[in-house]
Write an enzyme that holds these catalytic residues in place. Structure first.
Site, short mmCIF file in Angstrom:
data_model
loop_
_atom_site.label_atom_id
_atom_site.label_comp_id
_atom_site.label_asym_id
_atom_site.label_seq_id
_atom_site.Cartn_x
_atom_site.Cartn_y
_atom_site.Cartn_z
N SER A 17 0.83 -1.21 0.00
CA SER A 17 0.00 0.00 0.00
C SER A 17 0.87 1.26 0.00
O SER A 17 0.49 2.27 -0.59
CB SER A 17 -0.98 0.00 1.18
OG SER A 17 -0.31 0.17 2.41
N ARG A 69 22.32 -14.22 4.71
CA ARG A 69 21.70 -12.93 4.37
C ARG A 69 22.47 -12.25 3.26
O ARG A 69 21.91 -11.68 2.33
CB ARG A 69 21.67 -12.02 5.59
CG ARG A 69 20.68 -12.42 6.63
CD ARG A 69 20.40 -11.30 7.61
NE ARG A 69 19.63 -11.84 8.73
CZ ARG A 69 18.32 -12.07 8.70
NH1 ARG A 69 17.64 -11.78 7.62
NH2 ARG A 69 17.71 -12.57 9.75
N HIS A 113 9.06 2.93 9.65
CA HIS A 113 8.82 2.05 10.79
C HIS A 113 7.61 2.57 11.56
O HIS A 113 7.57 3.76 11.91
CB HIS A 113 10.05 2.02 11.70
CG HIS A 113 9.84 1.14 12.88
ND1 HIS A 113 9.86 -0.24 12.79
CD2 HIS A 113 9.57 1.42 14.19
CE1 HIS A 113 9.62 -0.75 13.98
NE2 HIS A 113 9.44 0.22 14.85
N GLN A 175 -1.24 3.65 8.91
CA GLN A 175 -0.91 3.41 7.49
C GLN A 175 -1.34 4.59 6.62
O GLN A 175 -0.62 4.97 5.69
CB GLN A 175 -1.55 2.11 7.01
CG GLN A 175 -0.72 0.89 7.41
CD GLN A 175 -0.59 -0.12 6.30
OE1 GLN A 175 -1.55 -0.37 5.58
NE2 GLN A 175 0.57 -0.73 6.16
C1 GRF Z 1 3.96 -0.52 6.83
O1 GRF Z 1 2.97 -0.33 7.75
C2 GRF Z 1 5.30 -0.14 7.39
O2 GRF Z 1 5.23 0.61 8.55
C3 GRF Z 1 5.99 -1.43 7.69
O3 GRF Z 1 5.44 -2.36 6.81
C4 GRF Z 1 4.12 -1.96 6.41
C5 GRF Z 1 4.01 -2.16 4.94
O4 GRF Z 1 2.71 -2.07 4.47
N1 GRF Z 1 7.40 -1.26 7.56
P1 GRF Z 1 2.40 -2.04 2.89
O5 GRF Z 1 2.97 -3.33 2.30
O6 GRF Z 1 3.06 -0.83 2.31
O7 GRF Z 1 0.92 -2.02 2.79
#
Ligand code: GRF
Length: 218
Positions: A17, A69, A113, A175
């Protein structure tokens, strides 16, 4: 980075998203970045469909096929480097990066984050903020260093936690904020307004001692 159309690679593992927000804001002209490629470690990530729909080249490398990794990260870089990315956007990319990868793209990797760093690095940030009785919560765009969720912060979005709010409800509101602040922060870096040097962030050449902050009213 001080020119427009900064070549930007976006790395995802899931829904994408945040990726969609970058795509939409480029399309509307709100930001001026060249999303040159989208990479995933997960072939089933819905974000890959979003990228394809937008006509952005994609690639995928399955991390489970590697025994370290760094080996995976070198394979990732082999996919990214032909595009000569100037900026890497981690958008829900659920891999811990090796020191090799961080150094390879030093000062050019951003992450978002979902907490007001340095509070709550790691997972389950929303529940941890609720359990602690915090009045406020938010999300942070930061430069990536070798320390997990520990690089210098650039921009934070903050909101008030509602009484009785669940982690899921909070996640939805966080989000929505991420979709606004992440492209904004990336543009600041692409434009050279925010820079990275010796493990620190600078704004217009001055050390950025506190991240920029946007409060989102209820
Ligand atoms: C986000 O909420 C971000 O904070 C975390 O991962 C999530 C990714 O969501 N690092 P999306 O895949 O962009 O919907």
């Amino acid at each position: 980075m001080s020119h427009s159309r900064c070549k930007t690679a976006i790395l995802i593992s899931g829904s994408g998203s945040n990726l969609q927000s970058f795509i939409d804001q480029v399309a509307s002209g709100s930001i001026d970045l060249d999303i040159c490629t989208v990479f995933s470690n997960n072939a089933r990530a819905f974000g890959l469909e979003r990228a394809k729909k937008a006509g952005i080249p994609t690639s995928c490398v399955d991390h489970t096929a590697f025994d370290s990794r760094e080996a995976f990260d070198r394979a990732t870089a082999a996919e990214l480097d032909p595009y000569e990315p100037e900026l890497l956007i981690l958008a829900g990319f659920m891999r811990i990066l090796s020191p090799w990868f961080v150094r390879h793209y030093e000062g050019r990797i951003l992450n978002i984050h979902p907490a007001l760093l340095p509070l709550y690095p790691g997972l389950n940030t929303h529940q941890r903020a609720i359990d602690a009785g915090d009045a406020q919560h938010g999300t942070t765009v930061h430069f990536v260093t070798e320390e997990l969720d520990g690089g210098p912060c650039i921009l934070q979005g903050r909101l008030a936690i509602r009484r009785g709010e669940t982690a899921e409800q909070l996640n939805r509101r966080i989000q929505a904020i991420e979709h606004q602040i992440y492209p904004k922060a990336a543009q600041l870096v692409a434009d050279g307004e925010i820079t990275f040097r010796d493990g620190r962030a600078f704004r217009d050449g001055q050390p950025l001692t506190e991240p920029l902050l946007i409060d989102f009213p209820d």
